[in-house]
Design an enzyme around this catalytic site. Structure first.
Site, PDB file in Angstrom:
ATOM      1  CE  LYS A   1      -3.101   3.184   0.833  1.00 26.93           C
ATOM      2  NZ  LYS A   1      -2.121   4.302   1.023  1.00 26.93           N
TER       3      LYS A   1
ATOM      4  N   GLY B   1       6.289   5.774   8.293  1.00 29.47           N
ATOM      5  CA  GLY B   1       5.450   6.966   8.287  1.00 29.47           C
ATOM      6  C   GLY B   1       5.450   7.633   9.646  1.00 29.47           C
ATOM      7  CB  SER B   2       3.252  10.245  11.021  1.00 30.64           C
ATOM      8  OG  SER B   2       1.969   9.645  11.101  1.00 30.64           O
ATOM      9  CB  THR B   3       5.056   8.795  15.889  1.00 26.32           C
ATOM     10  OG1 THR B   3       6.466   8.736  15.634  1.00 26.32           O
ATOM     11  CG2 THR B   3       4.771   8.142  17.233  1.00 26.32           C
TER      12      THR B   3
ATOM     13  N   GLY C   1       1.416   5.250  12.964  1.00 27.64           N
ATOM     14  CA  GLY C   1       2.007   4.003  13.439  1.00 27.64           C
ATOM     15  C   GLY C   1       1.350   3.493  14.706  1.00 27.64           C
TER      16      GLY C   1
ATOM     17  CD  GLU D   1      12.002   4.837   9.248  1.00 32.92           C
ATOM     18  OE1 GLU D   1      11.855   5.820  10.013  1.00 32.92           O
ATOM     19  OE2 GLU D   1      12.105   4.930   8.031  1.00 32.92           O
TER      20      GLU D   1
ATOM     21  CB  CYS E   1      12.226   9.985   9.631  1.00 35.80           C
ATOM     22  SG  CYS E   1      12.793   8.525   8.743  1.00 35.80           S
TER      23      CYS E   1
ATOM     24  CD  GLU F   1       9.147  13.362  11.711  1.00 38.04           C
ATOM     25  OE1 GLU F   1      10.110  12.824  11.141  1.00 38.04           O
ATOM     26  OE2 GLU F   1       8.088  12.754  11.958  1.00 38.04           O
TER      27      GLU F   1
END
Length: 487
Positions: free
Chosen positions: A184, A237-239, A242, A259, A293, A392
């Site tokens: 995806k 991707g973003s925390t 995630g 990650e 990142c 971030e």
């Protein structure tokens, strides 16, 4: 002229999407690059079911056969590097050199690396153990071996900042280990991943082993995570996203490789080579326009070097050419979308309100018309409690915080929700390593932003779960099985 609408890749077939298509926009020109397919939840489930059906046969293929397919795919990707790089540049906004060398070329190199990885031993002998007679059986010498087995069906959800290297870094090791995949891609630049799927199909990957589904909203990604046929989710991707994925995985006991975000601390000690430090930190301004990142976005500098470093960073930012990524000499291209540009600009304005001083940038480049551009921006007079220091931003924005002594610098670096990659600059290598060992980050660069691509990659804290890259990626996409026998 806009290319023909892209179709989904499910079970070895190019499939019309149930929900039509959406436009992929060139962030440099705001023109339409192509039309990406909108998959339905049912189609994503069908992709996962196809991967489940293909798994038994693929997992039993000889490693040499898997290696040969991955090698052929890499050669096919490299064969069409010019066309692939042009598409990657158009949908991601990367500069020409980056699109060719860091996107397509790295993607192909990762398939070659995991062609070799498919041949790495999966058994590890364990020292024999002498057991006395007891309730578990008679006395004897028991041998054992640990065997790495494929996990099963892996969903690979990839980030927009590198539509070649990031998917390749998931798909290639997963296939090398005998897994099947549902990919995806990020909605902003998914067309390159379909090119990758085409190369794999041409290379002879069996039907159902690789499936690609896309969508502009959350439906396709959610289905790719919660499908009962999926055993593992690998996400970059973003925390925040995630965390939501991890919650769903937890309910289904699905394996995870995450990650996530980063706010890399660059600890610049008073004996550092400031020019070298600036060259490394300055990549935040230029490489992917700071949309990475691992960037050293949070500069912690010992007070005696503070003013000199600020001056050098400002001068560096001022020398960078911002503009059309396809033009020769451009260093800084656009960010991925208008929404993301607006988000970055809101952080710069927030920094001003928090008391930061804008030393460079802070506004849109005056000479650029269409496109989503941000001038390389340097914020000084920052403190560690500011949101621009703690959160971030994911753009060409560097914040600078001074410190007095080594212990304070380490404490500031570790006072973060993130811990992906930090950096230390010092003229004393022993001192730099001493500091590095005390940083709570998955990786530390000592006097460099370079990476060893066989070293484990991943984060502490909210920067992720698990490790990949090199042989560690093969471990990530496998389960350990113990086999024991009497001697």
């Amino acid at each position: 002229m806009t290319p023909a609408p892209q179709r989904l890749f499910i079970g070895g077939e190019w499939t019309e999407p149930a929900h039509g298509h959406y436009e992929v926009i060139n962030p440099a020109t705001e023109e339409v690059v192509g039309l990406a397919p909108e998959a339905s939840r049912t189609q994503v489930y069908a992709a996962a079911a196809a991967a489940r059906e293909a798994f038994p046969a693929w997992s039993r293929t000889r490693p040499e056969e898997r290696a040969a397919i991955l090698d052929r795919a890499a050669a096919l990707m490299q064969r069409d590097v010019a066309a692939h790089a042009a598409l990657a540049q158009a949908e991601s906004g990367a500069t020409t050199g980056t699109a060719r060398s860091m996107q397509v070329a790295v993607g192909a190199a990762r398939f070659r690396r995991y062609a070799r990885g498919a041949l790495e031993p999966v058994e590890e002998a364990i020292a024999p153990q002498i057991n006395e007679a007891g309730p578990m059986g008679g006395a004897g010498v028991f041998g054992a071996v640990a065997v790495r087995q494929p996990v099963g069906v892996v969903t690979c959800i990839t980030s927009y900042n590198n539509p070649w290297a990031n998917p390749a870094g998931k798909i290639a090791p997963a296939l090398a280990m005998g897994n099947t995949v549902v990919v995806k891609p990020a909605p902003q630049d998914p067309l390159s991943v379909y090119r990758m799927a085409g190369a794999l199909a041409e290379a002879g990957v069996p039907a159902g082993v690789v499936n690609v589904v896309t969508g502009s909203g959350p439906e396709a990604g959610e289905a790719a995570v919660d499908s009962p046929d999926v055993d593992m989710v690998s996400f970059t991707g973003s925390t925040a996203v995630g965390q939501r994925i991890a919650e769903v995985c937890g309910r289904g006991m699905k394996r995870q490789l995450m990650e996530l975000g980063g706010k890399g601390a660059a600890v610049v000690l008073d004996d550092a080579d400031l020019d070298a430090a600036v060259a490394g930190i300055g990549t935040t301004f230029s490489f992917y326009s700071g949309q990475i990142c691992t960037a050293p976005t949070r500069v912690l500098v010992q007070r005696g070097s503070h003013d000199a470093l600020i001056g050098k960073l400002a001068a560096y930012a001022g020398r960078l050419t911002v503009g059309d990524p396809a033009a020769q000499g451009t260093i800084v291209g656009p960010v991925i979308s208008a929404a993301h540009r607006d988000r970055i600009e809101s952080y710069v304005e927030l920094g001003r309100k928090e008391g930061a001083r804008v030393v460079a940038g802070g506004e849109r480049p005056a000479h650029v018309g269409r496109g989503f551009y941000i001038a390389p921006t340097l914020l000084a007079d920052c403190t560690n409690d500011m949101r621009v220091v703690r959160e971030e931003i994911f753009g060409p924005v560097v914040v600078v915080v001074p410190f007095d002594d080594e212990e304070e610098g380490i404490a500031l670096a570790n006072d973060s929700d993130y811990g992906l990659i930090d950096y230390v600059w010092s003229g004393d290598v022993a001192r730099a390593f001493r500091v590095a060992r005390q940083l709570r980050a998955g990786g530390v660069g000592v006097n460099t932003i370079g990476r060893n691509m066989e070293a484990p990659f991943g984060g502490f804290k909210r920067s992720g779960v698990g490790r990949d890259v090199g042989s560690y990626a093969l471990h990530a996409y496998s389960e350990l099985q113990a086999i024991v026998w009497p001697g």
